[in-house]
Design an enzyme around this catalytic site. Structure first.
Site, short mmCIF file in Angstrom:
data_model
loop_
_atom_site.label_atom_id
_atom_site.label_comp_id
_atom_site.label_asym_id
_atom_site.label_seq_id
_atom_site.Cartn_x
_atom_site.Cartn_y
_atom_site.Cartn_z
N CYS A 263 0.86 -1.11 0.01
CA CYS A 263 0.13 0.00 -0.20
C CYS A 263 0.95 1.44 0.09
O CYS A 263 1.63 1.71 -0.92
CB CYS A 263 -1.05 -0.14 1.05
SG CYS A 263 -2.43 1.03 0.76
N HIS A 347 -3.84 -5.16 -0.30
CA HIS A 347 -3.78 -5.59 1.07
C HIS A 347 -3.55 -7.20 1.16
O HIS A 347 -4.57 -7.75 1.37
CB HIS A 347 -4.68 -5.22 2.18
CG HIS A 347 -4.52 -3.74 2.64
ND1 HIS A 347 -3.83 -3.31 3.84
CD2 HIS A 347 -4.61 -2.53 1.84
CE1 HIS A 347 -3.60 -2.02 4.02
NE2 HIS A 347 -3.97 -1.44 2.82
N GLU A 349 -2.69 -9.20 3.42
CA GLU A 349 -2.84 -9.86 4.44
C GLU A 349 -4.48 -9.91 4.94
O GLU A 349 -4.98 -10.73 5.75
CB GLU A 349 -2.35 -8.76 5.80
CG GLU A 349 -3.18 -7.67 6.31
CD GLU A 349 -3.27 -6.48 5.00
OE1 GLU A 349 -4.06 -5.47 5.53
OE2 GLU A 349 -2.51 -6.46 4.32
#
Length: 374
Positions: A263, A347, A349
């Site tokens: 990001c 993202h 994750e």
């Protein structure tokens, strides 16, 4: 108790609804998030600093709040906008209601809003400044003036505001196992530009113990830790003013240590490599964004949260495009040809969101392992 509230955009659009949480007045950039789950993780994501989040999912608050799902220790959003607010959550993991959490964090939200209409306005006109507030504390005219006086996020360095003041170590893996990792060959050093907890958990699971440092930590201070790799975290605001980070990253690129950015970290890595960034019309905020791997042609559904992007045309010859968005063809990933460095705009994750792109953590582990052997 709910209280009558207003939401006023800088273009003059006015919405009336019921306020909940802290009764106050606040300003920020209005954005919309299309995720159907994970409102707790979203509001505790530091990337939303100085933004007011419109949730397109109609019901918010259903699952309550629990301490395990925080992505940071506080709510970073300046306010929430929802259609229907649930006051009585139904979830065995819930420890408190969303309203209780908002009051603790001094954050206001407004419900009863036509979020479909509001989202259409944002899509047509772009992210705008807005004011959210109790009608007892601010008039429509005052709210409009406050919205118009908000500076916006362009040119604003917010990474230094949300970054941890003190460095710390992290060695816990993902929930529910929370396996502990070690650092027998040195830690992964993670720059905290607004880092999310689940990123730390995945870094620990894949690459070992993580040493988290403040956004302004110097190159020399980091190298004293004998790192095996450098991680550049997500975060809020405009990447271009973060010159301290860009200069440090240039030095890490020179010594060819493995680097992985997510990001804001992706944007900073690109800037350090000689590329340029720009403010997007309304950004990408959601958990259903299709992204394509340029090399394999594989399409993955990803979680996104960003208002700035790297200009594809500005990439120098030593950086190749690795991923693109299939929504708007914007740049989603880069990889350096001459040094072990890569980054992803979304993202991986996925907290909340799909987990298909977590393979990037495995890629970083392979780079780190190869670096240790040299």
């Amino acid at each position: 108790m709910p209280f009558h509230s207003i939401l006023v955009l800088e273009d003059g659009s006015i919405f009336h609804g019921e306020g909940f949480g802290e009764e106050k007045v606040d300003v920020g950039e209005i954005v919309f998030n299309t995720s159907m789950t994970g409102y707790q993780e979203i509001i505790t994501d530091p990337s939303y600093k100085k933004q007011i989040i419109t949730f397109t999912h109609p019901h918010i608050g259903n699952t309550g709040i629990n301490a395990e799902d925080h992505e940071s220790n506080e709510i970073h959003a300046s306010g929430l906008v929802v259609k229907e607010f649930c006051t009585k959550p139904s979830n065995w993991r819930s420890q408190k209601t969303l309203e209780e959490f908002l009051i603790e964090q001094n954050v206001m939200a407004i419900s009863g809003i036509n979020t479909r209409q509001l989202t259409q306005i944002i899509r047509e006109k772009g992210s705008m400044a807005c004011c959210i507030g109790s009608s007892r504390l601010v008039s429509e005219a005052e709210a409009l003036q406050k919205a118009k006086s908000f500076s916006g996020l362009e040119g604003l360095d917010l990474a230094k505001e949300v970054s941890s003041a003190e460095s710390y170590k992290w060695n816990q893996g993902v929930w529910p196992e929370h396996k502990e990792s070690s650092n027998k060959n040195g830690p992964i050093v993670a720059y905290d530009f607004g880092i999310k907890t689940n990123i730390l958990r995945l870094l620990s699971d894949y690459a070992g113990e993580v040493h988290v440092v403040n956004a302004k930590t110097s190159f020399d201070e980091v190298m004293e830790l004998s790192p095996r790799g450098i991680f550049l975290s997500n975060g809020p605001g405009d990447p271009e003013p973060c010159t301290y980070a860009i200069e440090n990253i240039k030095k890490f690129l020179d010594i060819k240590i493995p680097i992985f950015g997510i990001c804001l970290g992706h944007q900073l890595l690109a800037l350090a490599g000689g590329a340029k960034t720009h403010k997007m019309k309304f950004g990408h905020h959601g958990a259903n964004h299709p992204v394509q791997d340029i090399k394999t042609k594989e399409v993955m559904i990803t979680s996104q949260n960003h208002g700035f992007a790297v200009d594809v045309e500005s990439l120098p010859d030593n950086i190749r495009v690795s991923h693109i968005s299939l929504f708007d063809q914007s740049l989603q990933g880069i990889e350096f040809r001459d040094t072990p460095a890569f980054s992803f705009q979304g993202h991986p994750e996925a907290s909340p969101g799909p987990q298909e792109i977590q393979i990037l953590f495995s890629k970083f582990k392979s780079m780190v392992d190869a670096y240790v052997k040299t």
